[in-house]
Enzyme design. Structure first.
Site, PDB file in Angstrom:
ATOM      1  N   GLU A   1       0.791  -1.198   0.024  1.00 49.10           N
ATOM      2  CA  GLU A   1       0.134  -0.115  -0.062  1.00 49.10           C
ATOM      3  C   GLU A   1       0.807   1.122   0.096  1.00 49.10           C
ATOM      4  OE1 GLU A   1      -3.785  -2.279   2.570  1.00 49.10           O
ATOM      5  OE2 GLU A   1      -2.740  -0.405   3.200  1.00 49.10           O
TER       6      GLU A   1
ATOM      7  N   PHE B   1       2.203  -0.626  -6.734  1.00 49.76           N
ATOM      8  CA  PHE B   1       3.329  -1.384  -7.238  1.00 49.76           C
ATOM      9  C   PHE B   1       2.918  -2.808  -7.579  1.00 49.76           C
ATOM     10  CE2 PHE B   1       6.157   1.450  -3.820  1.00 49.76           C
ATOM     11  CZ  PHE B   1       5.880   2.347  -4.786  1.00 49.76           C
TER      12      PHE B   1
ATOM     13  N   GLU C   1       9.212 -17.189  -3.037  1.00 51.36           N
ATOM     14  CA  GLU C   1       9.147 -15.910  -3.822  1.00 51.36           C
ATOM     15  C   GLU C   1      10.701 -15.246  -3.798  1.00 51.36           C
ATOM     16  OE1 GLU C   1       7.471 -11.344  -4.095  1.00 51.36           O
ATOM     17  OE2 GLU C   1       6.558 -12.797  -2.474  1.00 51.36           O
TER      18      GLU C   1
ATOM     19  N   GLN D   1      30.766   0.091 -16.737  1.00 53.65           N
ATOM     20  CA  GLN D   1      31.821   0.839 -16.552  1.00 53.65           C
ATOM     21  C   GLN D   1      32.878   0.276 -17.780  1.00 53.65           C
ATOM     22  OE1 GLN D   1      32.420   3.307 -14.635  1.00 53.65           O
ATOM     23  NE2 GLN D   1      34.542   3.792 -15.252  1.00 53.65           N
TER      24      GLN D   1
ATOM     25  N   GLY E   1      32.016   5.414 -22.309  1.00 53.97           N
ATOM     26  CA  GLY E   1      30.759   6.230 -22.705  1.00 53.97           C
ATOM     27  C   GLY E   1      29.798   5.513 -23.264  1.00 53.97           C
TER      28      GLY E   1
ATOM     29  N   GLY F   1      10.194  -8.094  -2.822  1.00 53.08           N
ATOM     30  CA  GLY F   1      10.453  -9.123  -2.508  1.00 53.08           C
ATOM     31  C   GLY F   1      10.954  -9.242  -1.003  1.00 53.08           C
TER      32      GLY F   1
END
Length: 380
Positions: A130, A159, A245, A339, A343, A366
């Site tokens: 919630e 969610f 889960e 990394q 770039g 979870g």
């Protein structure tokens, strides 16, 4: 991929079918789903027809009656191709929701819903979180009040994975006046019920193709027979199902981490600097060696946990360790791998940037890493 041990010919055949499904039904459409923020509804029906949904459901309820290892192989193959978003939603349906129906559903509930979940006709979600509770499930405010032969449900959730596609929602609600864990129950709510409303499909930094929603309940009336288990048993049910889960999250994390490692190694073999592949520089190769060692440990422990789970011996501590180790490793690994791309790793067109974003939530849902450490510390 097949990184788990003691696999049979049947396991290999199932893996091949999952791999074929991914190449035909997922890969060509994945970028569109990522852009749309949701997979197609047809994917669920196709996955059901291919036997990818709820493999552990017994034949008497329309499933193949496989061991839970088949569930984990679906996760491993999807994440091994970089498709963690879609399989996250499949996992909530197959590995979480189906577990509650199998463990706590009445015979009538099992016969009604499990065959539809196996086929993909019914998509299932579980509504725990919630807006004001987060990991504190004992503080939920959504209420299911008994009135005669019905429950009247009021509250909101957020969610919620599968929220946009869900036909059936397992709602965690308070049925008693007691505070804390007492008085919490699980109630089945069909999405066709008057007063049930889907909120927006939430805009996340990763897992874009995995729909995640707000859900609202305004005087939603369901029959008392929609109660899953007994009144007040909800919190105990949640605690008993959470190890499974967390194990599936660990499988997803280690699979996704392995995929990130593999594409990075390939990139480092092809990318040159100062006249040689960048993987030939000792600083780089030693860091990759550390990551390879971490992956080996993670795979071995997850494999051990799967065996324990199939024997009914997986402890909350080991499930928490698996979830903590693998999700933290995934975060560390994709950061280091990005990394190595320099770039280019910061560019959306390179897959490593998506894997970087997808990894972040694994340490949150979870049960956060902080909660995992708290749980593990209780068994010291």
């Amino acid at each position: 991929m097949g990184r788990f041990t003691e696999e049979t010919e049947e396991h290999s055949m199932f893996r091949s079918s999952v791999q074929g499904f991914i190449q035909k039904e997922v890969r060509p459409f994945f970028q569109d789903w990522e852009a749309q923020g949701i997979v197609s509804r047809e994917l669920w029906e196709k996955a059901g027809a291919a036997g990818l949904l709820c493999p552990q459901v017994p034949e008497e309820y329309g499933g193949p009656g496989c061991s839970f290892k088949y569930n984990t192989m679906v996760i491993e193959e999807f994440t091994g191709e970089g498709f963690i978003g879609p399989v996250n939603n499949f996992s909530v349906h197959s590995d979480v929701c189906a577990g509650y129906l199998l463990g706590y559903g009445s015979e009538e509930q099992k016969k009604k819903w499990l065959p539809r979940m196996v086929s993909g006709e019914t998509v299932c979600a579980i509504a725990m979180t919630e807006p004001g509770t987060g990991s504190d499930l004992q503080a939920i405010k959504t209420r299911a009040k008994r009135q005669g032969d019905s429950y009247i449900i009021n509250g909101s959730k957020t969610f919620i994975s599968n929220g946009q596609h869900a036909d059936l929602v397992i709602v965690v609600a308070r049925t008693g006046e007691e505070s804390g864990a007492a008085g919490i129950s699980l109630v089945l709510v069909e999405s066709t019920r008057e007063g049930f409303e889907r909120g927006r499909n939430l805009d996340k930094i990763g897992h874009h193709s995995a729909d995640t929603s707000e859900l609202f309940f305004s005087d939603v009336e369901v029959p008392a027979s929609n109660l899953l288990g007994s009144e007040g048993s909800g919190f105990g049910a949640l605690m008993s199902e959470l190890p499974q889960e967390r194990l599936t999250i660990a499988v997803a994390s280690i699979g996704a981490a392995q995929y990130a490692f593999d594409i990075t190694r390939h990139y480092m073999e092809e990318r040159t600097a100062f006249g040689k592949p960048i993987i030939k520089f000792q600083a780089n190769s030693h860091k990759m060696a550390d990551l390879k060692a971490d992956l080996a440990v993670g795979w071995a422990f997850v494999d051990q946990c799967i065996k324990q789970h199939e024997l009914g011996e997986l402890t909350p501590a080991n499930a928490s360790i698996a979830k903590l180790w693998c999700s933290e490793l995934q975060g560390k690994l994709v950061d280091q791998c990005l990394q190595f791309f320099g770039g280019y790793g910061f560019m959306k067109e390179y897959e490593i940037s998506r894997l970087f974003n997808d990894a972040r939530v694994q340490r949150i849902y979870g049960g956060t890493s902080e909660i995992m450490r708290e749980l593990i510390s209780r068994y010291l």
